[in-house]
Write a protein that holds these residues in place. Structure first.
Motif, PDB file in Angstrom:
ATOM      1  N   VAL A  64       0.851  -1.182   0.000  1.00  0.00           N
ATOM      2  CA  VAL A  64       0.000   0.000   0.000  1.00  0.00           C
ATOM      3  C   VAL A  64       0.891   1.238   0.000  1.00  0.00           C
ATOM      4  CG1 VAL A  64      -0.225  -0.028   2.527  1.00  0.00           C
ATOM      5  CG2 VAL A  64      -1.901   1.221   1.135  1.00  0.00           C
ATOM      6  N   HIS A  66       1.159   5.186   0.617  1.00  0.00           N
ATOM      7  CA  HIS A  66       0.532   6.309   1.310  1.00  0.00           C
ATOM      8  C   HIS A  66       1.030   7.603   0.671  1.00  0.00           C
ATOM      9  CE1 HIS A  66      -0.599   3.332   4.301  1.00  0.00           C
ATOM     10  NE2 HIS A  66       0.682   3.011   4.481  1.00  0.00           N
ATOM     11  N   LYS A  70      -3.913   9.786   0.877  1.00  0.00           N
ATOM     12  CA  LYS A  70      -4.691   8.656   0.383  1.00  0.00           C
ATOM     13  C   LYS A  70      -3.846   7.398   0.422  1.00  0.00           C
ATOM     14  CE  LYS A  70      -7.462  11.486  -2.789  1.00  0.00           C
ATOM     15  NZ  LYS A  70      -7.903  11.664  -4.195  1.00  0.00           N
ATOM     16  N   ASP A  71      -4.528   6.248   0.460  1.00  0.00           N
ATOM     17  CA  ASP A  71      -3.870   4.947   0.413  1.00  0.00           C
ATOM     18  C   ASP A  71      -4.197   4.274  -0.919  1.00  0.00           C
ATOM     19  OD1 ASP A  71      -2.939   5.382   2.955  1.00  0.00           O
ATOM     20  OD2 ASP A  71      -4.517   4.195   3.928  1.00  0.00           O
ATOM     21  N   LYS A  72      -3.156   3.764  -1.562  1.00  0.00           N
ATOM     22  CA  LYS A  72      -3.325   3.101  -2.860  1.00  0.00           C
ATOM     23  C   LYS A  72      -2.742   1.702  -2.782  1.00  0.00           C
ATOM     24  CE  LYS A  72      -4.219   3.335  -7.405  1.00  0.00           C
ATOM     25  NZ  LYS A  72      -5.514   3.742  -7.982  1.00  0.00           N
ATOM     26  N   GLU A  73      -3.595   0.691  -2.914  1.00  0.00           N
ATOM     27  CA  GLU A  73      -3.113  -0.693  -2.883  1.00  0.00           C
ATOM     28  C   GLU A  73      -2.582  -1.062  -4.260  1.00  0.00           C
ATOM     29  OE1 GLU A  73      -4.882  -5.133  -2.102  1.00  0.00           O
ATOM     30  OE2 GLU A  73      -5.622  -3.501  -0.799  1.00  0.00           O
ATOM     31  N   GLU A 174       4.178   0.356   2.377  1.00  0.00           N
ATOM     32  CA  GLU A 174       4.240  -0.779   3.297  1.00  0.00           C
ATOM     33  C   GLU A 174       3.744  -2.033   2.595  1.00  0.00           C
ATOM     34  OE1 GLU A 174       3.291   0.705   7.712  1.00  0.00           O
ATOM     35  OE2 GLU A 174       1.663   1.157   6.308  1.00  0.00           O
TER      36      GLU A 174
END
Length: 473
Positions: A64, A66, A70-73, A174
């Motif tokens: 993911v 950050h 926003k969080d982007k998988e 991460e």
């Protein structure tokens, strides 16, 4: 020096480049062209080594990113490339914000021609590559050393990629799998700066010139292979020899080659190649000839590598040898012209004229916008032309990145690999490689804008002038 330029002088310079851009075809189809008349088709410049085609993301798990609140998988792991002539490469991404292009062509590249050249942590990325998967295939031992519990190939690849991104792109990323995240943290903490690995094969210089009836060179072979084969030049009567004139068919690291041109040979040029089979060193960068994310080597089978050099000769007059190399530090392409003739050699490019005296060498840095395709053509004596083309990709953030807190791209680099359902991992499939990237219009606008900005600021060209260090023997 440039600070002393008057406003009027800067406007005149800007006008010259604007006229060249708009009337001489310097920007065409998103590419910078050096002349209105096209030369014979030539491939992108390559300093030698492996060339390969991207097959896709093959061993990966999830991570993911950050960014901008926003969080982007996204998937994270190993890519695979097929080497031209035979061989397979395993690579990780060092260019998280740029997409991959399906079946993109890649060339082995020195760090200074990529974003790694200005990255103080580039050596730490090489350390990570040498101390993790796939170089370390004892996953149980790797997990124990990292305190990561249990690792699979997929989670080990994901943890390694995450650690690399933290140093290559400086991003907050991460791994979703706890074991992969522990591996990434351990690799990041333990990493130490190592030196850049040597090229698998290169020739220095890649272009020489001189009068007919002499041996042109020397050209030094640089390789990590035990031996390399030297192929004959593509011109009748011309040979590749040692300094004593003995024909050479094999070479090793440090071998000096000469191109022996018999007296009376008609003015012309010839190209010869050197080829070897070797494992490319871990940590070598691979850049795309199109706009596809830059990669770094994690593993190599025995692969075919090659390099070419060109020799030019004449009975009299200007005898130029031209070569080109990306210059990421200066945001452009270095074109080096060496003249071993008895008259000056002049050429025009981007609306400016350059002259290289007899026995002199000069390097001109041509500014190119980030992500910009370039295509420079230089007129040579006798009506011939020399073309240099490629894409300048020196930064980890695409020049097409939107502003205002949006995601870097609709499909950032890791999303261009094969994916399964959200939150799952995969191995072996090439998946749905993204064919997205910079639009055709954006590079054109960026190229024009960069030309005006660079001219307006006065820092247009960087020239180095020196007496040639090598002459025909």
């Amino acid at each position: 020096m440039f600070a002393a330029f008057s406003v009027q002088r800067r406007k005149r310079l800007a006008g010259r480049v604007a006229a060249a851009v708009l009337t001489s075809g310097l920007i065409a189809g998103g590419s910078i062209a050096g002349a209105a008349v096209a030369a014979a088709e030539e491939g992108p410049q390559h300093q030698g080594g492996a060339s390969a085609t991207l097959n896709g993301l093959t061993t990966y798990d999830r991570a993911v990113l950050h960014a901008d609140g926003k969080d982007k998988e996204l998937p994270a792991g190993l890519f695979e490339m097929a080497v031209d002539g035979g061989g397979t490469l395993k690579t990780y991404c060092i260019d998280i914000h740029n997409p991959t292009q399906q079946k993109a062509k890649y060339l082995e590249t020195s760090w200074d021609q990529t974003s790694l050249g200005r990255n103080k942590d580039a050596g730490k990325i090489r350390w990570i590559l040498q101390h993790s998967y796939p170089q370390v295939d004892d996953l149980a031992g790797l997990a124990k050393e990292a305190g990561a519990g249990a690792l699979t190939k997929e989670t080990a690849a994901a943890g390694t990629q995450v650690a690399i991104w933290r140093y290559s792109d400086g991003v907050n990323v991460e791994a979703l799998d706890p074991a992969a995240e522990k591996l990434a943290d351990w690799l990041q903490e333990k990493a130490q700066n190592l030196e850049e690995p040597k090229a698998s094969l290169s020739l220095d210089p890649a272009a020489v010139s001189g009068p007919a009836g002499t041996k042109l060179g020397p050209i030094t072979v640089r390789t990590n292979a035990e031996r390399a084969s030297v192929n004959a030049p593509d011109a009748a009567g011309v040979k590749v020899t040692d300094k004593d004139g003995k024909p050479v068919t094999e070479a090793a690291d440090g071998t000096q080659l000469y191109v022996d041109v018999p007296a009376g040979t008609a003015d012309g040029s010839a190209t010869f190649s050197v080829q070897a089979t070797t494992s490319v060193s871990v940590g070598r960068a691979f850049s795309s000839v199109s706009k596809s994310q830059t990669q770094i080597l994690a593993g190599s089978s025995e692969s075919t590598v090659s390099a070419q050099a060109t020799a030019t000769w004449a009975k009299k007059g200007a005898i130029p040898a031209l070569s080109a190399k990306k210059n990421c530090a200066k945001g452009g392409v270095d074109i080096t012209a060496t003249n071993e003739g008895d008259e000056s050699f002049s050429f025009e490019l981007m609306g400016f004229k350059y002259s290289i005296g007899a026995g002199e060498s000069k390097t001109v840095t041509i500014p190119v916008a980030e992500d910009q395709a370039y295509d420079f053509t230089i007129d040579l004596p006798g009506g011939e032309k020399k073309t240099f083309k490629g894409v300048l990709d020196c930064k980890t953030t695409s020049s097409t990145t939107p502003t205002g807190g949006q995601q870097p791209s609709s499909q950032p680099s890791p999303l261009s690999g094969g994916t399964t359902s959200a939150g799952t991992s995969g191995t072996g499939g090439t998946g749905d490689l993204a064919e997205t990237g910079a639009s055709g219009a954006t590079p054109m606008i960026a190229g024009i804008a960069a030309a005006f900005v660079l001219v307006g600021g006065g820092a247009v060209f960087f020239l180095r002038k020196k007496k040639s260090a090598t002459t025909g023997q």
